[in-house]
Design an enzyme around this catalytic site. Structure first.
Site: not given
Ligand SMILES: NC(=[NH2+])NCCC[C@H]1O[C@@H](n2cnc3c(N)ncnc32)[C@H](O)[C@@H]1O
Length: 419
Positions: A102, A195, A204, A353
């Site tokens: 993206d 992000e 999420e 995306h």
């Molecule tokens: N933009 C999104 N919707 N998702 C993109 C970012 C998501 C990334 O953050 C990581 N991630 C998500 N929550 C956490 C957390 N609490 N602590 C560490 N890593 C995290 C997850 O494993 C992934 O690699």
């Protein structure tokens, strides 16, 4: 009903559990509750029945209907954060490839680092949810921070360490594997970059982790990137989707399949449609921000229920099939008066995306230029499944043409995302 009971074996200090679904007690010593109710369990009198309290009323409740509280021990119910599945999905390349591919998203973060490279000199950053570490690598390669703590909970972290080394950034970037809200950082940070945005901005609910990390690790006067976020909504046409999922049943191969249309409505129009691509001329009015988040003041408890109002003046006639939502986030400059960078996921910006999210009405409404659509949107977080929410839209179409009499019929529809 105030039922007394003697202190007994199995009594515990009161522990909070959440009702997984409604329970109607029978007999005078059972306690009724609704899904999402937070009960205090005082005694696990048996593996089936526990002694609990709700709003000061005591009674026996079925243990299987309850979900562990915030810090309760696991009662073999699924994790409300579904972390195994969630971080499992980020342990594979599929989602990281999608995000890295993206360009709009990734180039925006790169531009933010580039714009602020001189101010980043000597600064300490945390990249929350770094994934493959792309943002941390931008920081180390495009600026001279003193340290970047790249935090990643999934198994991708071990590969991220290799990427940091492979690109000669190990002097600046330290990869820490674990959940950001549980990790110990060696120091406070000047900038918390992440992000975290999900479909419809919040799905999420990774934003909760960002807020907890902000409260714990961002130094006073530190900067949040993104600094703010806004959810945008517009009433829209969706002819192709409607045709594909609903009109199709009118005359397939010369036959009348319309008895299937109630099924089609249930199956295709009950949940939001992710990754919808709305064309600018599908918009029936000027899109408007319905929810704005200030990343410095937003609190975790604010996430339980977020409300917005809207009032759209329809600029053209057409078919009101539903609403489309998208979001934008903003990155303030580290330099006072410096330019703010925006990442916009709407139809007038470069496609991302996320694309957009479509909420289909049960049946389309003919509308005319000059009409107006007024109402509210409520994002209600799921009390059990903490990464999910329900989006409830309430609206009325006020026709400009006078012959319509009951033109302020209020409609409402709730869209689970996903539970
Ligand atoms: N933009 C999104 N919707 N998702 C993109 C970012 C998501 C990334 O953050 C990581 N991630 C998500 N929550 C956490 C957390 N609490 N602590 C560490 N890593 C995290 C997850 O494993 C992934 O690699």
């Amino acid at each position: 009903m105030q039922t007394e009971r003697e202190e007994e074996e199995g009594d515990v200090s009161p522990e909070e559990f959440v009702g997984l679904s409604d329970f109607t007690g029978s007999g005078s010593d059972q306690l009724s509750f609704s899904s999402g109710d937070r009960l205090l369990v005082h005694a696990k009198t048996s593996c089936e029945w526990w002694w609990a309290e709700l709003h000061g009323v005591f009674g026996y409740v079925p243990a299987g209907y309850l979900h562990r509280g915030a810090d309760g021990d696991d009662i073999s119910a699924e994790d409300p954060w579904q972390d195994e599945e969630y971080f499992g999905s980020y342990g594979t390349l599929r989602l990281h490839l999608e995000m890295l591919s993206d360009k709009s998203r990734t180039e925006t973060y790169r531009q933010v680092i580039l714009n602020n490279s001189s101010c980043l000199r000597g600064k300490v950053l945390m990249d929350l949810g770094c994934g493959t570490g792309i943002i941390s690598l931008f920081c180390a390669r495009l600026a001279q921070p003193s340290a970047v703590y790249a935090v990643e909970a999934s198994s991708m972290a071990e590969y991220t360490r290799q990427l940091v080394k492979q690109n000669g950034c190990e002097a600046v970037v330290t990869v820490l594997q674990g959940r950001a809200e549980e990790l110990e950082l060696p120091e406070q940070v000047d900038v918390l970059v992440s992000e975290w945005m999900g479909n419809c901005l919040l799905f999420e609910f990774m934003v909760e982790s960002v807020l907890l990390a902000r409260d714990r690790w961002l130094r006073k006067g530190g900067v949040m990137w993104p600094s703010s976020a806004a959810l945008t909504l517009v009433p829209c046409q969706a002819h192709s989707y409607y045709t594909e999922k609903m009109a199709f049943w009118e005359r397939p191969y010369g036959l009348d399949f319309t008895p299937l249309q109630p099924l089609a409505q249930q199956e295709f129009f009950t949940k939001p449609k992710f990754s919808h691509v709305i064309q600018p001329d599908d918009c029936l009015a000027t899109p408007c921000h319905v929810i704005s988040l200030d990343m410095y003041t937003l609190q975790v408890e604010d996430l339980e229920e977020m409300k917005g109002k809207f009032h759209f003046h329809l600029e053209k006639s057409g078919t009101f099939h539903g609403f489309t939502a998208w979001f934008a986030v903003h990155f303030e400059s580290l330099e006072t008066g410096g330019e703010t960078v925006e990442l916009n996921t709407g139809p007038s910006s470069e496609q991302t995306h996320w694309k957009q999210t479509l909420f289909m009405l049960d049946r389309p409404v003919c509308v005319h230029a000059g009409d107006s659509i007024t109402g509210t949107i409520v994002l209600r977080r799921n009390p059990i499944w903490r990464r999910h929410m329900t989006v409830t839209l309430q609206w009325s179409v006020n026709s400009s043409s006078t012959e319509e009499t009951d033109n302020c019929q209020v409609e409402t529809k709730s869209f689970p995302m996903w539970r």
